[in-house]
Design an enzyme around this catalytic site. Structure first.
Site, PDB file in Angstrom:
ATOM      1  N   GLN A 266       0.838  -1.197   0.000  1.00  0.00           N
ATOM      2  CA  GLN A 266       0.000   0.000   0.000  1.00  0.00           C
ATOM      3  C   GLN A 266       0.873   1.247   0.000  1.00  0.00           C
ATOM      4  O   GLN A 266       1.694   1.427   0.886  1.00  0.00           O
ATOM      5  CB  GLN A 266      -0.887  -0.022   1.248  1.00  0.00           C
ATOM      6  CG  GLN A 266      -1.629   1.275   1.498  1.00  0.00           C
ATOM      7  CD  GLN A 266      -2.502   1.203   2.743  1.00  0.00           C
ATOM      8  OE1 GLN A 266      -3.559   0.587   2.746  1.00  0.00           O
ATOM      9  NE2 GLN A 266      -2.058   1.825   3.811  1.00  0.00           N
ATOM     10  N   GLY A 267       0.719   2.080  -1.012  1.00  0.00           N
ATOM     11  CA  GLY A 267       1.514   3.299  -1.083  1.00  0.00           C
ATOM     12  C   GLY A 267       0.697   4.514  -0.694  1.00  0.00           C
ATOM     13  O   GLY A 267       0.284   5.298  -1.546  1.00  0.00           O
TER      14      GLY A 267
ATOM     15  N   SER B  23       1.264   6.342   2.912  1.00  0.00           N
ATOM     16  CA  SER B  23       2.059   7.244   3.755  1.00  0.00           C
ATOM     17  C   SER B  23       3.276   7.800   3.029  1.00  0.00           C
ATOM     18  O   SER B  23       3.852   7.147   2.171  1.00  0.00           O
ATOM     19  CB  SER B  23       2.552   6.509   5.002  1.00  0.00           C
ATOM     20  OG  SER B  23       1.479   6.174   5.814  1.00  0.00           O
TER      21      SER B  23
ATOM     22  N   GLU C 110     -17.127  -7.091   5.133  1.00  0.00           N
ATOM     23  CA  GLU C 110     -15.783  -7.625   5.191  1.00  0.00           C
ATOM     24  C   GLU C 110     -15.018  -7.126   6.406  1.00  0.00           C
ATOM     25  O   GLU C 110     -14.294  -7.866   7.049  1.00  0.00           O
ATOM     26  CB  GLU C 110     -15.047  -7.253   3.920  1.00  0.00           C
ATOM     27  CG  GLU C 110     -13.806  -8.056   3.750  1.00  0.00           C
ATOM     28  CD  GLU C 110     -13.127  -7.666   2.465  1.00  0.00           C
ATOM     29  OE1 GLU C 110     -12.837  -8.559   1.689  1.00  0.00           O
ATOM     30  OE2 GLU C 110     -12.908  -6.472   2.254  1.00  0.00           O
TER      31      GLU C 110
ATOM     32  N   GLU D  10      -4.061   8.466  18.797  1.00  0.00           N
ATOM     33  CA  GLU D  10      -4.499   9.851  19.022  1.00  0.00           C
ATOM     34  C   GLU D  10      -5.432  10.297  17.900  1.00  0.00           C
ATOM     35  O   GLU D  10      -6.470  10.914  18.140  1.00  0.00           O
ATOM     36  CB  GLU D  10      -3.288  10.792  19.094  1.00  0.00           C
ATOM     37  CG  GLU D  10      -2.437  10.618  20.349  1.00  0.00           C
ATOM     38  CD  GLU D  10      -1.607   9.351  20.364  1.00  0.00           C
ATOM     39  OE1 GLU D  10      -1.194   8.899  19.272  1.00  0.00           O
ATOM     40  OE2 GLU D  10      -1.389   8.786  21.441  1.00  0.00           O
TER      41      GLU D  10
END
Lengths: 394, 367, 378
Positions: free
Chosen positions: A128-129, A131, A246, A374
């Site tokens: 997963q790209g 961040s 899901e 947070e």
């Protein structure tokens, strides 16, 4: 297509058996302990899931036309229970199940045809790209960008915290294709081959010393326009697509796992004598209470879904509760292990192979990854409780 | 031990037996009045006040030594606690000769003072103070409302913070007025708290006229005037730290046969560890002060440590008292448990305290 | 309450000298390099600690070649070492081993061993714990010693011996008919193995005795009380190290919170982060106070019961504070804090491991409870 195969196979007597019978047979045939060696263990899990797909026993919640089993929610729960009880290996690339719903809902027929089956079989891994160095908790400030040149996007920039990037064949990425705006405007959803020219993967070691994630650099990486999912600039909205129930069922499979882990901790406490200490015993009892509360909370959310109601706040807080539970569980586990918890995993005499000490270190990420605790609290306060957003004051 | 403390001990040895006989439950206000009068007769009601104000001019070390003596003698809190701790020193510093006439009356219990600071919309943040005082003939006309006024029902006088310049910035345009509570237009209502007690009052001011000489210190500089008394806070935090240690020691002594349940026992031991540590912080502050040094961060964290530990102590003791405690009406454990909730709210919530620590001590940016 | 004068200019001076030295002698790169070795220390740094700074023999009396300093100075030094995660056998060779020799009252042994320990030429340690039992559980010591002429032979296995692999002198406790006794062993004569550990910056080893020749130190059967006191002094020193580590964690967190921006402002501007830091400030200040107080009582030769209580108070508080501070440091740093390259995990490893060495928090709380009269005498 996979769905055609399922229907064709319907005539075979073996396939007419109830899925749970077939799954039981499958699990029997595939019983065995996972290899200790890491590489062998991965290969073993891949083979298991390829076979599972072959036997049409993969993806219980996906629609049949996407290659899944199309089970209803009750059956999905039973499915996960059966898998967990048999200690079946989890799919080796969990991230695949984040891209899959987006593909199923928003992908073109070509994209579905090309990607879904290898994904289920664990033939191809996904990373997963999302961040980036400057966009950790705040994803709308993405700067990795793509420019349209002819029939391709040319991507430049950097992604960070990319889990499994060094093993992945594909990346689903959020890339800036237009100016930033409210609601993640200007962000597109691209499928990028990790074998593309111009991609550099630099693995990062995590605190356990393992390599679970990487930095990924893009230097003029060409991505065919056919790899755009959804509309250009419409990536933000489809990035979090979930498929029916899901998410809820994924929670459940996690909870079955927690249930097992807690039971294993009980066993250790009993055999090691740690349970004789009333202080440890009460800590264990608290953990037991938590794991049960987690389960009832999910059950409550599921019941709501089954009755066609909104699952409500229970579902929203579940992730936060689980993350913090994971940390508490491992803190207590180290007390149960006792002084030998100072031993590392490589020490053969470490209690239970050092798994609890390793788990303790790993658990520190559970309140960071995929939204820090947070941020989650802010989200819960604003979205569930309706408290005012700090963003407005800024 | 300091000579002052020795002298006080001798005096206490003389007067305390009779006080304890007369007021076996020395928590009541009547008992506290009697104790203060007795102390005042010996010149011990406010030994830290300057000699010319009726005190003994004791420094912080002597003062804390005297506090320890009072605790040893089982003395209750003094009755006019706000008069002696805050109002008196402020009047001493800023008061006109006429205003200073209150000082001996504060010592003698003739005047009991409260402080009118908090308001319904100005709890943790005094800057949003709304009670206003407008020029009115030769004085001021006050309108507004105060809340959470400790001793508000018992007090005879109030040191009142009012807004005198509505156009000024939040912390400016505030003044201090000295107001007798029998002035027409003042209505007092007791405020019942979660323990069932009435420690606080709401004060309502409707067109209350006070003379010009009610103003304490310069007009519109009330913020500075009241903050000066916070110079006494240092002794305050040391005493806070000491009192927490005494509290926990007393609590532990309440289990002469020990605690059989190891979980509870360790929880109680944890409270002891926390209280002792807060006590050590107090000692560090004291040492710095006596060496003429600036006390470090220890000073700033004591209140937070006190708040958290006091609250947890209430919880632990209620649990340790066993199930009978909850059926004992307003028993001491229940009372302490409920009262513990105030320790993270009163005089600055823990949230505000943490913000202040983060910004002023650690230098984190303002939000 | 007594007037106190334990913080003095000499301590400030000592702190400055040690901090300046460690800043260049123990940077993160060195900590990481040494963490990969079996011995876990740099002989040159150790030599300089002994020769230039005179810290290795800090608590060794002058008549045995040391500096004759007390626990208060020791606490100052340990706090600094904790801040930089110094990799060195200091706790073993400058605290536990010399304290064991001194507590034994064996003047001959002291005169023979202490000068070499104090000048850094011999690294010594103390091996106590066995099996998976708490080091403070001396009833669980089942290593036995059998008299054999003018020496003894040891049988048994010691676990989690700090610097047990690098040590050139091994002190250990074993049981004879008369009770627990202290022995000195030549490590060359034993089978020992470095243990891969949660905290690679403090080395642990397993030591196996099988007919191992050993020399009795002090009176036979007299070690139980002595070892408990040694472990208490170790607890005081370790508490100071933990407080120092926790203080450094807070500094790292605050520095990061001031500079890292998300949502268009430094994350330190968010209350969630501010409150974490403020809580840590309270805990860190308290931890320092508790550790210093314990050290002061040990320096001032206060009553033994007061010293034991203060040691346990300090350990109970500092252990929890350090783990909390290190965990929050990772949390405040987010993903960066979870990487191997960032030092946060080294602090977490040191914190958690230290909390488990030299007596668990539960053991120390139970001791506190006993000392303040909360354990029923039935």
């Amino acid at each position: 297509m996979a769905s055609a195969t399922v229907q064709d196979a319907g005539t075979s007597p073996a396939r007419q058996a109830h899925w749970s019978v077939r799954l039981a047979e499958f699990l029997d045939a595939h019983a065995g302990r996972p290899p200790r060696d890491k590489t062998a263990r991965l290969a073993w899990a891949r083979a298991f899931h390829a076979d599972l797909e072959e036997a049409h026993l993969a993806a219980p919640g996906w629609p049949a036309e996407a290659g899944g089993m199309g089970l209803d929610l009750g059956d999905q729960i039973a499915y996960h229970q059966q898998m967990t009880a048999a200690r079946a290996p989890r799919h080796p690339c969990g991230l695949s199940f984040i891209v899959a719903p987006t593909l199923i809902r928003h992908g073109t027929p070509e994209q579905k045809e090309r990607y879904l089956r290898p994904l289920l079989r664990a033939d191809e891994f996904w990373c997963q790209g999302f961040s980036e160095p400057g966009a950790g908790s705040d994803l709308t400030s993405l700067t990795t960008r793509a420019e349209r040149v002819g029939d391709a996007y040319v991507v430049n920039g950097q992604k960070l915290w990319t889990t499994m990037a060094h093993l992945a064949d594909w990346m689903f990425a959020l890339i800036r294709t237009g100016p930033a705006g409210p609601g993640g405007a200007g962000i597109s959803y691209l499928l990028i081959s990790m074998k593309s020219e111009g991609i550099t993967v630099r693995p990062l070691k995590d605190i356990s010393g393992g390599t679970h994630f990487s930095e990924v650099y893009f230097d003029d990486v060409r991505v065919p326009v056919g790899n755009l999912v959804g509309e250009e600039g419409g990536g933000w909205a489809i990035a979090r697509t979930s498929l029916g129930h899901e998410r809820a069922t994924a929670f459940l499979s996690d909870e079955f796992r927690y249930r097992r882990v807690v039971s294993e901790l009980h066993r250790l406490a009993k055999t090691s004598g740690a349970a004789d200490d009333p202080v440890v015993r009460q800590d264990l009892a608290r953990i037991e209470a938590s794991v049960r509360v987690l389960a009832s909370n999910s059950r409550r959310a599921l019941d709501a879904v089954l009755e066609g109601r909104d699952p409500g706040p229970a579902a929203s807080v579940n992730r936060l509760v689980r993350a913090e539970f994971d940390q508490r569980l491992h803190e207590v586990a180290l007390r149960v292990v006792g002084p030998d918890a100072v031993l590392g995993q490589r020490e053969p005499t470490a209690p239970e192979g050092g798994r609890w000490t390793y788990g303790y270190l790993m658990s520190r990420s559970s309140t960071i990854g995929a939204g820090t605790a947070e941020i989650q609290r802010n989200t819960i306060a604003e979205k569930v409780l309706g408290l005012p957003s700090w963003r407005k004051e800024a | 031990m300091s000579t002052a403390a020795e002298e006080l001990r001798a005096y206490l040895d003389e007067v305390t037996p009779a006080l304890h006989r007369a007021w076996p439950d020395n928590r009541s206000f009547a008992a506290r009045l009697a104790w203060q009068r007795a102390l005042h007769l010996g010149g011990w009601a406010a030994p830290h006040w300057p000699v010319e104000d009726g005190g003994r001019g004791l420094g912080i070390l002597d003062r804390l030594a005297c506090d320890a003596e009072l605790a040893r003698a089982g003395a209750p809190d003094i009755a006019g606690v706000f008069g002696i701790k805050n109002v008196g020193p402020t009047i001493s510093r800023f008061g006109t000769p006429e205003q200073r006439a209150s000082l001996p009356r504060i010592l003698s219990t003739e005047e009991i003072w409260c402080q009118g600071f908090s308001e319904p919309d100005a709890g943790s943040d005094l800057a949003s103070l709304r009670t206003r005082a407008e020029p009115d003939g030769d004085g001021f006309r006050i309108n507004g409302q105060k809340v959470w006024t400790s001793d508000g029902m018992r007090a005879t006088h109030c040191m009142l913070l009012v807004r005198t310049d509505p156009g000024a910035r939040p912390h400016q345009g505030i003044s201090v007025l000295l107001v007798p509570l029998d002035t027409p237009g003042i209505e007092r209502r007791p405020l019942r708290q979660i323990t069932g007690d009435y420690e606080f009052a709401e004060l309502f001011f409707t067109d209350v006229h006070v003379p010009a000489d009610s103003l304490l210190g310069p007009l519109n500089e009330g913020w500075r005037v009241t903050m000066t008394t916070l110079g006494h806070e240092r002794a305050g935090v040391v005493e806070l730290a000491n009192s927490l240690q005494r509290d926990v020691k007393k609590a532990v002594a309440g289990f002469p046969d020990g605690v059989a349940d190891p979980v509870l026992r360790q929880e109680l031991a944890r409270r002891y560890v926390e209280a002792r540590t807060v006590g050590l912080l107090g000692r560090d502050v004291l040492r710095a002060l006596s060496a003429g040094e600036q006390p470090g961060p220890a000073q700033s964290v004591i209140k937070l440590g006190w708040s958290l530990t006091t609250q947890r102590l209430g919880e632990t003791l209620l649990e340790a008292a066993g199930p009978a405690a909850i059926a004992a009406g307003d028993g001491p454990e229940v009372h302490r448990f409920l009262r513990g909730r105030a320790s993270t709210i009163a005089a600055g919530t823990t949230e505000v305290m943490k913000n202040i620590l983060a910004e002023r001590v650690l230098g984190l940016p303002k939000g | 309450m007594s007037a106190v004068s334990d913080r003095n200019d000499e301590h400030d001076e000592l702190r400055k000298v040690v901090r300046a030295f460690l800043e260049h002698a123990s940077p993160s790169s060195e900590v990481r390099r040494l963490a990969e070795t079996d011995e876990g220390y740099d002989p040159e740094v150790w030599r300089r600690l002994a020769d230039e700074l005179g810290l290795v023999g800090l608590i060794v009396p002058e008549r045995f070649g040391g500096a004759g300093a007390g626990a208060a100075e020791l606490a100052v030094v340990m706090a600094e070492m904790g801040r930089t995660l110094l990799c060195a056998p200091y706790l073993s060779s400058a605290v536990l081993a010399p304290a064991a020799l001194l507590e034994s009252g064996d003047e001959t042994a002291c005169a023979e061993f202490l000068p070499d320990i104090a000048d850094g030429s011999v690294i010594a340690t103390l091996a106590v714990a066995e099996g998976n039992s708490d080091i403070r559980d001396l009833d669980a010591v089942w290593t036995t010693a059998r008299a054999d002429g003018d020496r003894h032979l040891l049988f048994g296995t010691k676990e989690r011996v700090t610097d047990g692999y690098a040590a050139g002198l091994l002190l250990t406790v074993a049981r004879t008919e008369k009770g627990l006794s202290l022995f000195a062993v030549d490590p060359e004569a034993v089978e020992r193995r470095p243990l891969p550990a949660l905290d690679p910056t403090r080395k642990l080893a397993r030591v196996h005795f099988d007919r191992t020749p050993a020399r009795l130190i002090g009176a036979e059967g007299a070690a139980e009380g002595a070892v408990a006191r040694v472990l208490d002094l170790g607890a005081v020193a370790l508490a100071a190290e933990q407080a120092g580590g926790a203080e450094r964690c807070l500094e790292l967190s605050v520095e990061y919170a001031k500079t890292r921006e998300q949502f268009g402002r430094p994350i330190g501007a968010f209350q969630a982060i501010k409150h974490k830091c403020a809580e840590l400030l309270y805990e860190v200040e308290s931890a320092k106070a508790a550790a210093q107080d314990a050290a002061r009582l040990w320096s001032a030769a206060a009553a033994a019961s007061e010293q034991g209580l203060a040691a346990s108070v300090a350990r109970a508080y500092c252990s929890e504070t350090y783990v909390h501070a290190a965990a929050e440091t990772i949390q405040i740093h987010g993903g960066i804090g979870y990487t191997w390259e960032h030092d946060a995990h080294l602090y977490l490893r040191r914190a958690k491991s230290s909390a488990l060495l030299l007596g668990s928090t539960s053991w120390h709380l139970e001791r506190v409870a006993a000392d303040i009269g909360l354990v029923p005498t039935a």
